[in-house]
Design a protein around this motif. Structure first.
Motif, PDB file in Angstrom:
ATOM      1  N   ARG A 143       0.836  -1.195   0.000  1.00 41.05           N
ATOM      2  CA  ARG A 143       0.000   0.000   0.000  1.00 41.05           C
ATOM      3  C   ARG A 143       0.873   1.249   0.000  1.00 41.05           C
ATOM      4  O   ARG A 143       2.026   1.216   0.390  1.00 41.05           O
ATOM      5  CB  ARG A 143      -0.906   0.016   1.223  1.00 41.05           C
ATOM      6  N   GLN A 144       0.272   2.325  -0.401  1.00 40.35           N
ATOM      7  CA  GLN A 144       0.864   3.658  -0.260  1.00 40.35           C
ATOM      8  C   GLN A 144       0.099   4.342   0.862  1.00 40.35           C
ATOM      9  O   GLN A 144      -1.122   4.343   0.865  1.00 40.35           O
ATOM     10  CB  GLN A 144       0.726   4.467  -1.552  1.00 40.35           C
ATOM     11  N   ASN A 145       0.808   4.877   1.839  1.00 42.09           N
ATOM     12  CA  ASN A 145       0.180   5.573   2.955  1.00 42.09           C
ATOM     13  C   ASN A 145       0.328   7.074   2.779  1.00 42.09           C
ATOM     14  O   ASN A 145       1.331   7.542   2.265  1.00 42.09           O
ATOM     15  CB  ASN A 145       0.838   5.174   4.284  1.00 42.09           C
ATOM     16  N   CYS A 146      -0.670   7.796   3.210  1.00 40.87           N
ATOM     17  CA  CYS A 146      -0.644   9.251   3.117  1.00 40.87           C
ATOM     18  C   CYS A 146      -1.189   9.824   4.423  1.00 40.87           C
ATOM     19  O   CYS A 146      -2.265   9.431   4.878  1.00 40.87           O
ATOM     20  CB  CYS A 146      -1.500   9.694   1.942  1.00 40.87           C
ATOM     21  N   ILE A 147      -0.439  10.718   5.026  1.00 40.78           N
ATOM     22  CA  ILE A 147      -0.867  11.372   6.265  1.00 40.78           C
ATOM     23  C   ILE A 147      -1.224  12.809   5.924  1.00 40.78           C
ATOM     24  O   ILE A 147      -0.384  13.548   5.400  1.00 40.78           O
ATOM     25  CB  ILE A 147       0.245  11.315   7.325  1.00 40.78           C
ATOM     26  N   GLU A 151      -3.073  22.769   9.887  1.00 39.80           N
ATOM     27  CA  GLU A 151      -2.025  23.597  10.487  1.00 39.80           C
ATOM     28  C   GLU A 151      -1.531  23.047  11.833  1.00 39.80           C
ATOM     29  O   GLU A 151      -0.384  23.286  12.215  1.00 39.80           O
ATOM     30  CB  GLU A 151      -2.546  25.032  10.661  1.00 39.80           C
ATOM     31  N   ASN A 152      -2.395  22.293  12.539  1.00 41.52           N
ATOM     32  CA  ASN A 152      -2.081  21.924  13.919  1.00 41.52           C
ATOM     33  C   ASN A 152      -2.004  20.434  14.223  1.00 41.52           C
ATOM     34  O   ASN A 152      -1.539  20.063  15.294  1.00 41.52           O
ATOM     35  CB  ASN A 152      -3.121  22.530  14.868  1.00 41.52           C
ATOM     36  N   ARG A 153      -2.491  19.551  13.315  1.00 45.85           N
ATOM     37  CA  ARG A 153      -2.553  18.131  13.677  1.00 45.85           C
ATOM     38  C   ARG A 153      -2.812  17.266  12.448  1.00 45.85           C
ATOM     39  O   ARG A 153      -3.144  17.768  11.381  1.00 45.85           O
ATOM     40  CB  ARG A 153      -3.630  17.877  14.717  1.00 45.85           C
ATOM     41  N   VAL A 154      -2.724  15.963  12.674  1.00 43.51           N
ATOM     42  CA  VAL A 154      -3.121  14.993  11.650  1.00 43.51           C
ATOM     43  C   VAL A 154      -4.642  14.976  11.606  1.00 43.51           C
ATOM     44  O   VAL A 154      -5.299  14.873  12.639  1.00 43.51           O
ATOM     45  CB  VAL A 154      -2.595  13.578  11.989  1.00 43.51           C
ATOM     46  N   ILE A 155      -5.196  15.115  10.417  1.00 35.66           N
ATOM     47  CA  ILE A 155      -6.651  15.083  10.297  1.00 35.66           C
ATOM     48  C   ILE A 155      -7.150  13.817   9.605  1.00 35.66           C
ATOM     49  O   ILE A 155      -8.325  13.483   9.704  1.00 35.66           O
ATOM     50  CB  ILE A 155      -7.204  16.344   9.597  1.00 35.66           C
ATOM     51  N   GLU A 156      -6.247  13.105   8.906  1.00 33.93           N
ATOM     52  CA  GLU A 156      -6.683  11.912   8.195  1.00 33.93           C
ATOM     53  C   GLU A 156      -5.477  11.101   7.746  1.00 33.93           C
ATOM     54  O   GLU A 156      -4.404  11.640   7.510  1.00 33.93           O
ATOM     55  CB  GLU A 156      -7.505  12.323   6.969  1.00 33.93           C
ATOM     56  N   THR A 157      -5.671   9.796   7.651  1.00 31.96           N
ATOM     57  CA  THR A 157      -4.691   8.941   6.987  1.00 31.96           C
ATOM     58  C   THR A 157      -5.402   8.229   5.844  1.00 31.96           C
ATOM     59  O   THR A 157      -6.556   7.832   5.978  1.00 31.96           O
ATOM     60  CB  THR A 157      -4.075   7.895   7.938  1.00 31.96           C
ATOM     61  N   LEU A 158      -4.707   8.123   4.734  1.00 29.99           N
ATOM     62  CA  LEU A 158      -5.245   7.452   3.558  1.00 29.99           C
ATOM     63  C   LEU A 158      -4.375   6.246   3.226  1.00 29.99           C
ATOM     64  O   LEU A 158      -3.158   6.281   3.408  1.00 29.99           O
ATOM     65  CB  LEU A 158      -5.255   8.388   2.343  1.00 29.99           C
ATOM     66  N   HIS A 159      -5.004   5.210   2.720  1.00 32.77           N
ATOM     67  CA  HIS A 159      -4.292   4.003   2.323  1.00 32.77           C
ATOM     68  C   HIS A 159      -4.756   3.628   0.921  1.00 32.77           C
ATOM     69  O   HIS A 159      -5.922   3.432   0.674  1.00 32.77           O
ATOM     70  CB  HIS A 159      -4.571   2.866   3.301  1.00 32.77           C
ATOM     71  N   ILE A 160      -3.792   3.547   0.016  1.00 37.59           N
ATOM     72  CA  ILE A 160      -4.071   3.186  -1.361  1.00 37.59           C
ATOM     73  C   ILE A 160      -3.454   1.810  -1.580  1.00 37.59           C
ATOM     74  O   ILE A 160      -2.248   1.626  -1.434  1.00 37.59           O
ATOM     75  CB  ILE A 160      -3.491   4.225  -2.339  1.00 37.59           C
ATOM     76  N   TYR A 161      -4.306   0.821  -1.893  1.00 41.48           N
ATOM     77  CA  TYR A 161      -3.864  -0.566  -2.001  1.00 41.48           C
ATOM     78  C   TYR A 161      -3.604  -0.959  -3.439  1.00 41.48           C
ATOM     79  O   TYR A 161      -4.249  -0.463  -4.356  1.00 41.48           O
ATOM     80  CB  TYR A 161      -4.910  -1.498  -1.392  1.00 41.48           C
ATOM     81  N   PHE A 162      -2.665  -1.867  -3.623  1.00 41.17           N
ATOM     82  CA  PHE A 162      -2.291  -2.356  -4.931  1.00 41.17           C
ATOM     83  C   PHE A 162      -2.507  -3.862  -4.986  1.00 41.17           C
ATOM     84  O   PHE A 162      -2.313  -4.563  -4.006  1.00 41.17           O
ATOM     85  CB  PHE A 162      -0.818  -2.047  -5.213  1.00 41.17           C
ATOM     86  N   ASN A 163      -2.927  -4.349  -6.132  1.00 37.96           N
ATOM     87  CA  ASN A 163      -3.124  -5.793  -6.298  1.00 37.96           C
ATOM     88  C   ASN A 163      -1.879  -6.442  -6.840  1.00 37.96           C
ATOM     89  O   ASN A 163      -1.128  -5.954  -7.540  1.00 37.96           O
ATOM     90  CB  ASN A 163      -4.286  -6.067  -7.256  1.00 37.96           C
TER      91      ASN A 163
END
Length: 149
Positions: free
Chosen positions: A129-133, A137-149
């Motif tokens: 997977r590719q991870n994205c944080i 301005e002040n904090r982490v608001i989301e994490t994304l995960h992009i999966y590969f087959n």
């Protein structure tokens, strides 16, 4: 990067050159095993988590890991004035893992490849997977995960 190899510095320089005309992308090629930088009011300690040249590695037990990282933060306290949150971004364990450690959050990012000699020898397997944080301005608001087959 992965295990501080010289080829990764060359790759980083190539990526930096490719994106040099885009002011929205900043590439940081660090010579350090662990580096602290600031984006807005978020302090980010980034490290691979292991080093080939120095035979150093992040501890695997949660309490030891927390204590080890707290010492790293303490050594950089002058760079953290005004930060609203702190995060650690690491690799090394070849799997995605996120843990709230009290006054900072720990993110271990997995990898794109399904395997290789090193993770296969240590039975380190994870879903590619590719991870994205995503930060505001002040904090982490989301994490994304992009999966590969």
């Amino acid at each position: 990067g992965n295990h501080d190899g010289p080829m990764l510095n060359i790759l980083g320089i190539a990526v930096e050159s490719y994106f040099s005309n885009n002011p929205q992308i900043e590439i940081n090629i660090s010579e350090k095993w662990a580096d602290v930088r600031r984006i807005g009011n978020v302090a980010i300690l980034s490290t691979h988590g292991g080093a080939a040249r120095h035979k150093v590695s992040l501890p695997t037990a949660s309490l030891k890991l927390k204590s080890y990282l707290q010492d790293m933060w303490a050594a950089k306290s002058d760079e953290l004035v005004g930060c609203k949150s702190r995060i650690v971004i690491s690799g090394h364990f070849h799997r995605f893992w996120q843990q709230d450690m009290g006054n900072f959050e720990f993110y271990c990012l997995g990898g794109l490849p399904l395997g290789g000699d090193y993770p296969d020898a240590l039975n380190l397997t994870s879903t590619p997977r590719q991870n994205c944080i995503i930060l505001d301005e002040n904090r982490v608001i989301e994490t994304l995960h992009i999966y590969f087959n």
